[in-house]
Design an enzyme around this catalytic site. Structure first.
Site, PDB file in Angstrom:
ATOM      1  N   GLY A 109       0.763  -1.227  -0.027  1.00 22.23           N
ATOM      2  CA  GLY A 109       0.036   0.064  -0.147  1.00 22.23           C
ATOM      3  C   GLY A 109       0.803   1.177  -0.053  1.00 22.23           C
ATOM      4  O   GLY A 109       1.876   1.276   0.830  1.00 22.23           O
ATOM      5  N   THR A 168       4.273   2.421   6.052  1.00 22.25           N
ATOM      6  CA  THR A 168       2.678   2.215   5.844  1.00 22.25           C
ATOM      7  C   THR A 168       1.954   3.077   6.906  1.00 22.25           C
ATOM      8  O   THR A 168       2.477   3.332   7.776  1.00 22.25           O
ATOM      9  CB  THR A 168       2.507   0.898   6.118  1.00 22.25           C
ATOM     10  OG1 THR A 168       1.263   0.443   6.456  1.00 22.25           O
ATOM     11  CG2 THR A 168       3.372   0.388   7.620  1.00 22.25           C
ATOM     12  N   ASP A 223       5.603  -5.033   5.875  1.00 20.43           N
ATOM     13  CA  ASP A 223       6.164  -6.257   6.225  1.00 20.43           C
ATOM     14  C   ASP A 223       6.464  -7.174   4.893  1.00 20.43           C
ATOM     15  O   ASP A 223       7.338  -7.995   4.846  1.00 20.43           O
ATOM     16  CB  ASP A 223       5.621  -7.047   7.397  1.00 20.43           C
ATOM     17  CG  ASP A 223       3.995  -7.191   7.179  1.00 20.43           C
ATOM     18  OD1 ASP A 223       3.500  -6.462   6.052  1.00 20.43           O
ATOM     19  OD2 ASP A 223       3.429  -7.661   8.179  1.00 20.43           O
ATOM     20  N   ARG A 246      -5.605  -1.835   8.514  1.00 23.93           N
ATOM     21  CA  ARG A 246      -5.438  -3.272   8.404  1.00 23.93           C
ATOM     22  C   ARG A 246      -6.068  -4.170   9.565  1.00 23.93           C
ATOM     23  O   ARG A 246      -6.859  -3.774  10.335  1.00 23.93           O
ATOM     24  CB  ARG A 246      -3.966  -3.935   7.795  1.00 23.93           C
ATOM     25  CG  ARG A 246      -4.100  -5.158   6.926  1.00 23.93           C
ATOM     26  CD  ARG A 246      -2.906  -5.167   6.186  1.00 23.93           C
ATOM     27  NE  ARG A 246      -1.665  -5.065   7.032  1.00 23.93           N
ATOM     28  CZ  ARG A 246      -0.458  -5.361   6.713  1.00 23.93           C
ATOM     29  NH1 ARG A 246      -0.334  -6.102   5.513  1.00 23.93           N
ATOM     30  NH2 ARG A 246       0.719  -5.169   7.512  1.00 23.93           N
ATOM     31  N   ARG A 295       1.020  -5.107  -6.361  1.00 27.50           N
ATOM     32  CA  ARG A 295       1.372  -6.590  -5.519  1.00 27.50           C
ATOM     33  C   ARG A 295       1.593  -7.540  -6.666  1.00 27.50           C
ATOM     34  O   ARG A 295       0.781  -7.466  -7.905  1.00 27.50           O
ATOM     35  CB  ARG A 295       0.165  -6.810  -4.669  1.00 27.50           C
ATOM     36  CG  ARG A 295       0.083  -5.811  -3.494  1.00 27.50           C
ATOM     37  CD  ARG A 295      -1.290  -6.159  -2.564  1.00 27.50           C
ATOM     38  NE  ARG A 295      -0.980  -5.249  -1.417  1.00 27.50           N
ATOM     39  CZ  ARG A 295      -1.709  -4.182  -1.153  1.00 27.50           C
ATOM     40  NH1 ARG A 295      -2.472  -3.923  -2.116  1.00 27.50           N
ATOM     41  NH2 ARG A 295      -1.774  -3.509  -0.184  1.00 27.50           N
TER      42      ARG A 295
END
Ligand code: F6P
Length: 344
Positions: A22, A136, A114, A182, A83
């Site tokens: 992201g 992030t 991560d 998240r 991604r």
């Protein structure tokens, strides 16, 4: 932290920079910090567009101080991000390592969360030096006290909630605001405290909806409040469910706002510009010193470098004391406040 005065000559002649996962405000500041540091050290810099997919597709661009001029204050990432399912295979990693060697890229600065660091670890097993920069809006990387993007995202959300509070007060309504994060509640906690919310729901704290939401709204109403704000982290519960249950149980006119991706955009605030620039510069000094498999982290206001594997082992501690203090202050609960004070 490796000190710059140990640098006599760079161990690498060409590095790559990529952003993955992201995006977050401050990514461009980190890119610029890395590129200018590389320029200072006589290291050639290649931009890899669209994250690891860019290695697989040979989506490269030259980077120098002209290309990154003026990007510090720009949101998003000039290198795009994506991604890549293909990269998440052994064959994909091998192909990516071959692409690095084909381009003469000896080291990589990887900017992201991560998942980005896991990808970097895989690449390092093929001999490519890697250094990670934690970036992030979730601030959920355990090895660092701060991740680039968090402060700007909080300020964006706070500005939105302040605006919502104006209209909710005028209509004497309940505002349920779902924020990102998240599986973590760090963003929700900061935004809830900063906006004087009535209730904050986070995945880290289990709650009984009737007791911890409905009864608290009723108590606030009895105490004279005519509008209410509930900040719910997306990892706790869907905002629409919270809004429906409040309306059904209390009859208070309730409106849901899902802030969504607005929290990811916008010009980075000063902290993300400074941390981004600093981490970008420090990542390049580590590669120049011949180091690999590292992540730049913050402990308080200090920058350190750690083994990158720590970036996906430690879970980030949730600030339970601050959460309890928030509740105590909101509901003028002396005992909880004193307990919270004792535990600090
Ligand atoms: O990790 C950052 C983040 O914004 C999370 O807070 C959110 O849940 C997720 O990314 C959204 O992912 P996407 O941009 O792929 O929808």
């Amino acid at each position: 932290m490796t000190t710059e005065n140990e640098l006599v000559s760079s161990a690498v002649e060409r590095i790559g920079v990529l952003t993955s996962g992201g995006d977050a405000p401050g990514m461009n500041a980190a890119i610029r910090g890395a590129v200018r540091a590389a320029g200072c050290l006589g290291i050639d810099c290649i931009g890899i567009r669209h994250g690891y997919a860019g290695l697989l597709n040979h989506d490269f661009m030259h980077l120098d101080q002209q290309v990154v001029k003026g990007i510090t204050g720009r949101g998003g990432t000039m290198l795009y991000t994506a991604r890549s399912s293909e990269y998440n295979t052994e064959a994909g990693v091998t192909k990516a390592a071959d692409a690095c060697r084909h381009m003469g890229i000896e080291g990589l600065v990887v900017i992201g969360g991560d998942g980005t660091f896991r990808g970097a670890m895989d690449l390092s097993k093929h001999g490519i030096k890697v250094v990670g920069i934690p970036c992030t809006i979730d601030n959920d990387i355990g090895c660092t006290s701060y991740t680039i993007g968090f402060d700007t995202a909080c300020n964006t959300a706070v500005d939105a909630v302040d605006r919502l509070n104006d209209t909710m007060q005028s209509h004497e309504r309940c505002s349920v605001v779902e924020v990102m994060g998240r599986k973590a509640g760090h963003l929700a906690l900061a935004v809830g405290i900063a906006t004087g919310a009535t209730i904050i729901l986070v995945p880290e704290v289990k709650y009984d909806f009737n007791k911890d939401v409905i009864e608290r709204i009723r108590a606030a109403r009895l105490a004279g409040r005519n509008n209410f704000t509930v900040i719910v982290a997306e990892g706790a519960e869907p905002g629409y469910e919270v809004a429906d249950k409040i309306l059904e149980a209390t009859g208070i006119d309730t409106r849901l706002t899902m802030l969504g991706h607005i929290q990811r955009g916008g010009s980075p605030h000063v902290r993300d510009r400074v941390v981004g620039t600093s981490m970008g510069y420090k990542a390049v000094t580590l590669l120049a010193a011949g180091l690999s498999g590292k992540v730049i982290a913050m402990r308080g206001d200090k920058y350190i470098d750690l083994d990158i594997r720590e970036a996906f082992v430690l879970t980030k501690d949730f600030d339970y004391d601050m959460y309890k203090t928030f509740s105590a202050l909101t509901f003028m609960d002396k005992n909880t406040l004193l307990q919270s004070f004792k535990s600090t």
